[in-house]
Design a protein around this motif. Structure first.
Motif, short mmCIF file in Angstrom:
data_model
loop_
_atom_site.label_atom_id
_atom_site.label_comp_id
_atom_site.label_asym_id
_atom_site.label_seq_id
_atom_site.Cartn_x
_atom_site.Cartn_y
_atom_site.Cartn_z
N VAL A 18 0.83 -1.20 0.00
CA VAL A 18 0.00 0.00 0.00
C VAL A 18 0.87 1.25 0.00
O VAL A 18 0.62 2.22 -0.73
N GLN A 19 1.93 1.26 0.82
CA GLN A 19 2.83 2.40 0.86
C GLN A 19 3.47 2.63 -0.50
O GLN A 19 3.64 3.76 -0.95
N ALA A 20 3.86 1.51 -1.17
CA ALA A 20 4.49 1.63 -2.48
C ALA A 20 3.56 2.28 -3.47
O ALA A 20 3.96 3.12 -4.27
N SER A 21 2.30 1.90 -3.42
CA SER A 21 1.31 2.46 -4.34
C SER A 21 1.17 3.96 -4.13
O SER A 21 1.05 4.74 -5.08
N ASP A 22 1.19 4.41 -2.85
CA ASP A 22 0.98 5.82 -2.55
C ASP A 22 2.23 6.66 -2.80
O ASP A 22 2.14 7.78 -3.29
N ASP A 23 3.40 6.12 -2.49
CA ASP A 23 4.63 6.92 -2.46
C ASP A 23 5.50 6.79 -3.70
O ASP A 23 6.32 7.66 -3.96
N PHE A 24 5.38 5.71 -4.43
CA PHE A 24 6.30 5.46 -5.55
C PHE A 24 5.98 6.36 -6.74
O PHE A 24 4.79 6.53 -7.09
N PRO A 25 6.99 6.95 -7.38
CA PRO A 25 8.40 6.93 -6.99
C PRO A 25 8.77 8.17 -6.17
O PRO A 25 8.21 9.24 -6.38
N LYS A 26 9.71 8.01 -5.27
CA LYS A 26 10.19 9.13 -4.48
C LYS A 26 11.57 9.59 -4.94
O LYS A 26 12.12 10.55 -4.39
N GLN A 27 12.13 8.89 -5.93
CA GLN A 27 13.46 9.20 -6.44
C GLN A 27 13.52 8.78 -7.91
O GLN A 27 12.59 8.14 -8.40
N PRO A 28 14.57 9.14 -8.64
CA PRO A 28 14.68 8.74 -10.05
C PRO A 28 14.63 7.23 -10.23
O PRO A 28 15.06 6.47 -9.37
N VAL A 29 14.07 6.82 -11.35
CA VAL A 29 13.98 5.40 -11.72
C VAL A 29 15.08 5.12 -12.75
O VAL A 29 15.24 5.86 -13.73
N ARG A 30 15.83 4.05 -12.51
CA ARG A 30 16.92 3.69 -13.41
C ARG A 30 16.50 2.49 -14.25
O ARG A 30 16.07 1.47 -13.72
N ILE A 31 16.63 2.62 -15.57
CA ILE A 31 16.34 1.51 -16.48
C ILE A 31 17.64 1.11 -17.16
O ILE A 31 18.26 1.91 -17.87
N VAL A 32 18.05 -0.11 -16.93
CA VAL A 32 19.28 -0.64 -17.53
C VAL A 32 18.97 -1.21 -18.90
O VAL A 32 18.07 -2.04 -19.04
N THR A 54 7.41 12.22 -16.96
CA THR A 54 6.45 13.27 -16.62
C THR A 54 5.26 12.69 -15.85
O THR A 54 4.81 13.26 -14.85
N LEU A 55 4.77 11.55 -16.30
CA LEU A 55 3.62 10.92 -15.65
C LEU A 55 3.95 10.46 -14.24
O LEU A 55 3.12 10.55 -13.33
N LEU A 56 5.15 9.95 -14.05
CA LEU A 56 5.56 9.46 -12.74
C LEU A 56 6.01 10.58 -11.81
O LEU A 56 6.05 10.40 -10.59
N GLY A 57 6.39 11.71 -12.39
CA GLY A 57 6.82 12.84 -11.57
C GLY A 57 8.26 12.77 -11.11
O GLY A 57 8.69 13.58 -10.27
N LYS A 58 9.03 11.84 -11.65
CA LYS A 58 10.45 11.72 -11.31
C LYS A 58 11.22 11.36 -12.59
O LYS A 58 10.67 10.75 -13.50
N PRO A 59 12.50 11.73 -12.63
CA PRO A 59 13.30 11.40 -13.83
C PRO A 59 13.45 9.90 -14.02
O PRO A 59 13.47 9.13 -13.06
N ILE A 60 13.52 9.50 -15.29
CA ILE A 60 13.89 8.13 -15.64
C ILE A 60 15.25 8.19 -16.31
O ILE A 60 15.44 8.89 -17.32
N VAL A 61 16.20 7.48 -15.75
CA VAL A 61 17.57 7.49 -16.25
C VAL A 61 17.84 6.17 -16.96
O VAL A 61 17.70 5.09 -16.37
N ILE A 62 18.19 6.24 -18.25
CA ILE A 62 18.54 5.03 -18.99
C ILE A 62 20.05 4.83 -18.93
O ILE A 62 20.82 5.74 -19.27
N GLU A 63 20.46 3.66 -18.49
CA GLU A 63 21.88 3.35 -18.32
C GLU A 63 22.25 2.15 -19.19
O GLU A 63 21.66 1.08 -19.06
N SER A 64 23.21 2.33 -20.07
CA SER A 64 23.68 1.23 -20.91
C SER A 64 24.71 0.40 -20.15
O SER A 64 25.66 0.96 -19.58
N ARG A 65 24.51 -0.90 -20.14
CA ARG A 65 25.46 -1.82 -19.50
C ARG A 65 25.58 -3.04 -20.40
O ARG A 65 24.86 -4.03 -20.24
N ALA A 66 26.47 -2.93 -21.37
CA ALA A 66 26.57 -3.94 -22.42
C ALA A 66 27.49 -5.09 -22.02
O ALA A 66 28.29 -4.99 -21.09
N GLY A 67 27.35 -6.18 -22.77
CA GLY A 67 28.24 -7.32 -22.59
C GLY A 67 27.51 -8.64 -22.66
O GLY A 67 26.40 -8.77 -22.15
N ALA A 68 28.14 -9.63 -23.33
CA ALA A 68 27.63 -11.00 -23.39
C ALA A 68 26.19 -11.05 -23.87
O ALA A 68 25.33 -11.69 -23.24
#
Length: 320
Positions: A18-32, A54-68
Motif C-alpha cells: 500500500v505504501q508503495a502504491s501511494d509513495d512510488f516513486p520518491k526518487q529517479p527510476v533507473r532503467i538498464v 512526466t507521468l511518474l513525476g520523477k526522472p527516468i535514467v537510462i543506463e547502458s550496461r553492455a556485454g555478453a
C-alpha cells in the motif's frame, strides 16, 4: 466497523504494498539497457521514457550496461533491490537466453517480474535490388527448387532474425542456410554486395536502404502490413499461413517488486504510449505501440519463451 478489525486495517494500510502504491516513486527510476549506447533497444526506450517520467513525476535514467549479448546487464538487474527503482529494458532475446547460453547466472523467466512492452517492431525480408528473387513467394520457390543453395544472414547466432529464418525453413520444409554476422551492419552490407541472398532486418535499419534503392523488400514478418511499407505484403500473404513475428522491447523489474509498483509503472507505459507525440515517434520507426497489462505481458513472454526454445531445438541451434 467493529473495533476488533481496526488493528488488521491499520496493518494493511501500513503494508509495503500500500505504501508503495501511494509513495512510488520518491526518487529517479533507473532503467538498464544491457546493450551498447545507441543500440536499437536504447533508442526505442528513449521514445517513451520522457513522457513516462512526466507521468511518474520523477526522472527516468537510462543506463547502458553492455556485454555478453545483454546477459551482464540483465544479471545485474536480477540481483538489484526489488523496489521498482531499478529495471531492465531488453529486446525479445531476453526470453531466448536459455537456448543461447549453456550457463546463465540468472533465470530470465523466474528472476524478473514483467512490467510491460515498450513496443513491437516488425522485420522485413530484404534482398539486393539486383537479385533475381523479386518476391517472397519467389524466394520459397527458389529454395525448394535448389535446396541448400540460398543463404540468409543475421546479426548473430540465436538472434531473432536468425530464428525467423529458421522458422521459415521449418514451416516450409526449405533449407536456406544461415550465415551469422557480428551485428546487423555487416550483414546488411553483404546482402547489398550479393555475398548473402536474404536478410530479415528491422524495418528501422532497412527502410533507408529500401527507399534509397539499395535493397528490395520482399515481405514483412508481422500479421498485417505496415504503414511505412504499405505495398510490401506480409509473409502470411506470401505463402506461410498465420506467420506473425515481431521483435519486441520489454520492461522487467527484479522478482519480489511490490505488485502496486509494477502496476504503476505499467500504467505509465500505457498512458505514455497513447500520447500523440509518442505515437508519432513510434510510427516513424515502424514500431507498433503496446497496451499490454503486466499480467498480459507475463503470459505473452512465457509463450514466446516456449515458442523460440522449441524453434531452436527443432533447428538444432546449440547453446554456447
Amino acid at each position: 466497523m467493529k473495533l476488533r478489525h481496526l488493528p488488521l486495517l491499520a496493518a494493511l494500510l501500513a503494508s509495503p504494498a500500500v505504501q508503495a502504491s501511494d509513495d512510488f516513486p520518491k526518487q529517479p527510476v533507473r532503467i538498464v539497457v544491457p546493450h551498447q549506447a545507441g543500440s536499437t533497444t536504447e533508442t526505442f526506450g528513449r521514445m517513451l521514457t520522457p513522457e513516462m517520467s512526466t507521468l511518474l513525476g520523477k526522472p527516468i535514467v537510462i543506463e547502458s550496461r553492455a556485454g555478453a549479448a545483454g546477459t551482464i546487464g540483465a544479471r545485474d538487474v536480477a540481483v538489484s533491490k526489488p523496489d521498482g527503482y531499478t529495471g531492465l529494458m531488453n529486446a525479445s532475446i531476453q526470453v531466448m537466453y536459455p537456448g543461447i547460453f549453456k550457463v546463465l547466472h540468472f533465470d530470465p523467466m523466474k528472476d524478473f517480474t514483467p512490467v510491460g512492452v515498450f513496443g513491437f517492431a516488425p522485420m522485413v525480408a530484404v534482398v539486393r535490388t539486383q537479385s533475381a528473387i523479386t518476391s517472397f513467394k519467389d524466394l520459397l520457390e527458389t529454395a525448394r527448387a535448389k535446396p541448400g543453395t540460398l543463404t540468409f544472414a543475421s546479426g548473430g547466432l540465436g538472434s531473432l532474425p536468425h530464428l525467423v529464418g529458421e522458422l521459415v525453413n521449418l514451416r516450409t520444409g526449405t533449407r536456406i542456410s544461415h550465415v551469422p554476422y557480428n551485428g546487423t551492419g555487416q550483414a546488411l552490407t553483404d546482402v547489398m554486395g550479393g555475398h548473402v541472398d536474404v536478410l530479415y532486418a528491422s524495418v528501422a535499419s532497412a527502410i533507408p536502404l529500401i527507399k534509397g534503392g539499395k535493397l528490395r523488400a520482399l515481405a514483412v514478418t508481422s500479421a498485417s502490413r505496415i504503414d511505412l511499407l504499405p505495398d510490401v505484403p506480409t509473409i502470411a500473404e506470401s505463402g506461410i499461413a498465420d506467420f506473425d513475428v515481431t521483435s519486441w522491447y520489454g520492461y522487467w523489474v527484479p522478482r519480489g517488486t511490490p505488485p502496486a509498483v509494477v502496476a504503476k509503472l505499467n500504467q505509465a507505459m500505457q498512458d505514455a504510449s497513447a500520447m500523440e507525440p509518442v505515437r508519432k515517434r513510434l510510427a516513424g520507426e515502424g514500431i507498433i505501440p503496446s497496451r499490454m497489462t503486466a499480467d498480459e505481458f507475463a503470459t505473452f513472454a512465457a509463450a514466446e519463451n516456449v515458442k523460440w526454445l522449441d524453434v531452436m531445438k527443432q533447428a538444432n541451434v546449440q547453446p554456447n
